[in-house]
Write a protein that holds these residues in place. Structure first.
Motif, PDB file in Angstrom:
ATOM      1  N   PRO A 110      25.425  50.619  26.940  1.00 49.31           N
ATOM      2  CA  PRO A 110      23.789  50.053  27.154  1.00 49.31           C
ATOM      3  C   PRO A 110      24.718  49.854  29.201  1.00 49.31           C
ATOM      4  CG  PRO A 110      24.533  48.801  26.521  1.00 49.31           C
ATOM      5  CD  PRO A 110      25.162  49.998  25.160  1.00 49.31           C
ATOM      6  N   VAL A 111      24.036  49.851  30.232  1.00 48.53           N
ATOM      7  CA  VAL A 111      24.190  49.183  31.328  1.00 48.53           C
ATOM      8  C   VAL A 111      24.253  47.848  31.457  1.00 48.53           C
ATOM      9  CG1 VAL A 111      23.445  48.799  33.945  1.00 48.53           C
ATOM     10  CG2 VAL A 111      23.301  50.817  32.683  1.00 48.53           C
ATOM     11  N   GLY A 112      23.345  46.966  30.342  1.00 44.09           N
ATOM     12  CA  GLY A 112      23.845  45.130  30.735  1.00 44.09           C
ATOM     13  C   GLY A 112      24.126  44.768  32.132  1.00 44.09           C
ATOM     14  N   THR A 113      24.160  43.380  32.182  1.00 39.81           N
ATOM     15  CA  THR A 113      24.470  42.641  32.983  1.00 39.81           C
ATOM     16  C   THR A 113      25.774  42.720  34.032  1.00 39.81           C
ATOM     17  OG1 THR A 113      25.132  40.705  31.658  1.00 39.81           O
ATOM     18  CG2 THR A 113      23.136  41.203  31.674  1.00 39.81           C
ATOM     19  N   GLN A 114      25.862  42.388  34.770  1.00 43.80           N
ATOM     20  CA  GLN A 114      27.178  42.669  35.508  1.00 43.80           C
ATOM     21  C   GLN A 114      28.783  41.892  35.022  1.00 43.80           C
ATOM     22  OE1 GLN A 114      27.418  41.854  39.864  1.00 43.80           O
ATOM     23  NE2 GLN A 114      29.681  41.818  39.607  1.00 43.80           N
ATOM     24  N   PRO A 115      28.336  40.799  34.584  1.00 46.04           N
ATOM     25  CA  PRO A 115      29.214  39.836  33.383  1.00 46.04           C
ATOM     26  C   PRO A 115      29.711  40.296  32.458  1.00 46.04           C
ATOM     27  CG  PRO A 115      28.306  38.250  35.230  1.00 46.04           C
ATOM     28  CD  PRO A 115      26.886  39.832  34.701  1.00 46.04           C
ATOM     29  N   SER A 116      28.753  41.302  31.465  1.00 46.54           N
ATOM     30  CA  SER A 116      29.167  42.286  30.781  1.00 46.54           C
ATOM     31  C   SER A 116      29.800  43.450  30.483  1.00 46.54           C
ATOM     32  CB  SER A 116      27.716  42.144  29.348  1.00 46.54           C
ATOM     33  OG  SER A 116      26.536  43.187  30.356  1.00 46.54           O
ATOM     34  N   ARG A 117      29.711  43.621  31.926  1.00 43.29           N
ATOM     35  CA  ARG A 117      30.491  45.360  32.131  1.00 43.29           C
ATOM     36  C   ARG A 117      32.015  45.490  33.159  1.00 43.29           C
ATOM     37  NH1 ARG A 117      26.008  48.056  36.120  1.00 43.29           N
ATOM     38  NH2 ARG A 117      27.540  46.807  37.212  1.00 43.29           N
ATOM     39  N   GLU A 118      32.361  43.942  33.603  1.00 45.40           N
ATOM     40  CA  GLU A 118      33.116  43.036  34.536  1.00 45.40           C
ATOM     41  C   GLU A 118      34.687  43.679  33.466  1.00 45.40           C
ATOM     42  OE1 GLU A 118      32.847  40.125  36.084  1.00 45.40           O
ATOM     43  OE2 GLU A 118      31.950  40.508  37.954  1.00 45.40           O
ATOM     44  N   VAL A 119      35.644  43.843  33.702  1.00 43.95           N
ATOM     45  CA  VAL A 119      36.680  44.530  33.570  1.00 43.95           C
ATOM     46  C   VAL A 119      37.762  43.834  34.548  1.00 43.95           C
ATOM     47  CG1 VAL A 119      38.655  46.511  32.070  1.00 43.95           C
ATOM     48  CG2 VAL A 119      35.855  46.407  31.913  1.00 43.95           C
ATOM     49  N   LEU A 120      38.492  43.903  33.381  1.00 44.40           N
ATOM     50  CA  LEU A 120      40.003  42.737  34.395  1.00 44.40           C
ATOM     51  C   LEU A 120      41.375  43.000  33.737  1.00 44.40           C
ATOM     52  CD1 LEU A 120      39.421  38.683  32.326  1.00 44.40           C
ATOM     53  CD2 LEU A 120      38.928  39.912  35.033  1.00 44.40           C
ATOM     54  N   ALA A 121      41.980  43.500  34.778  1.00 45.36           N
ATOM     55  CA  ALA A 121      43.525  44.296  35.102  1.00 45.36           C
ATOM     56  C   ALA A 121      44.445  43.500  35.940  1.00 45.36           C
ATOM     57  CB  ALA A 121      43.377  45.704  35.666  1.00 45.36           C
ATOM     58  N   GLY A 122      45.975  43.632  35.576  1.00 44.28           N
ATOM     59  CA  GLY A 122      46.937  42.565  36.151  1.00 44.28           C
ATOM     60  C   GLY A 122      47.996  43.231  36.233  1.00 44.28           C
ATOM     61  N   ARG A 123      48.868  43.461  37.268  1.00 44.09           N
ATOM     62  CA  ARG A 123      50.115  43.888  36.700  1.00 44.09           C
ATOM     63  C   ARG A 123      50.847  42.833  37.983  1.00 44.09           C
ATOM     64  NH1 ARG A 123      52.111  50.075  38.460  1.00 44.09           N
ATOM     65  NH2 ARG A 123      53.925  49.481  38.799  1.00 44.09           N
ATOM     66  N   VAL A 124      52.609  42.523  36.946  1.00 44.97           N
ATOM     67  CA  VAL A 124      53.576  41.645  37.674  1.00 44.97           C
ATOM     68  C   VAL A 124      54.644  42.194  38.716  1.00 44.97           C
ATOM     69  CG1 VAL A 124      55.255  40.414  37.058  1.00 44.97           C
ATOM     70  CG2 VAL A 124      53.050  40.809  35.798  1.00 44.97           C
TER      71      VAL A 124
END
Length: 150
Positions: A110-124
């Motif tokens: 499902p599409v869902g709300t914006q907070p439920s779709r947010e994905v985090l990524a990081g790199r050092v």
């Protein structure tokens, strides 16, 4: 304690205090400012691994050995996973350009709300990786966010 020692201590304390105040280039906390957004005119599809739809935020946190680049992406639906920031070659050596790659869900989600779709990524990145870098940019399909050194 002698007069010369007192003067030396006063100079050292003053120099260290100067690193923490204002916008001095000596203070690593002032190396990168807040992020800004650019819209991308045409969608890119050259990589086999999809790029996130939108880059919502970007931050750079200085560390003793370099910096941590962290970003939030917004895919079109829930269920996207395996986010990764991948370096992209550029003609400008002062720009560190990163693609926000992400894998789609295995099944329809499902599409869902914006907070439920947010994905985090990081790199050092090490200090050596950041040598000569003035701008760090992370791009998705629709936009690009960047931060520049102060």
């Amino acid at each position: 304690m002698g007069f010369t020692s007192r003067i030396t201590i006063a100079l050292v304390v003053t120099a260290l205090a100067g690193c923490g105040a204002g916008q001095t280039r000596l203070n690593p906390l002032n190396w990168f400012g807040s992020d800004r957004e650019e819209r991308i005119a045409e969608a890119r599809t050259e990589d086999a691994r999809p790029v996130v739809d939108q880059v919502v935020s970007l931050s750079v946190a200085p560390t003793t050995g370099g910096a941590i680049v962290s970003t939030v992406g917004l895919p079109p639906t829930q269920g996207y996973w395996e986010a990764e920031l991948v370096r992209v070659p550029t003609d400008d050596p002062s720009v560190l350009l990163l693609d926000f790659n992400i894998l789609p869900p295995l099944a329809s989600e499902p599409v869902g709300t914006q907070p439920s779709r947010e994905v985090l990524a990081g790199r050092v990145f090490s200090t050596q990786d950041l040598a000569g870098i003035r701008t760090i940019a992370v791009q998705g399909l629709q936009n690009r966010r960047s931060v520049s050194r102060n």
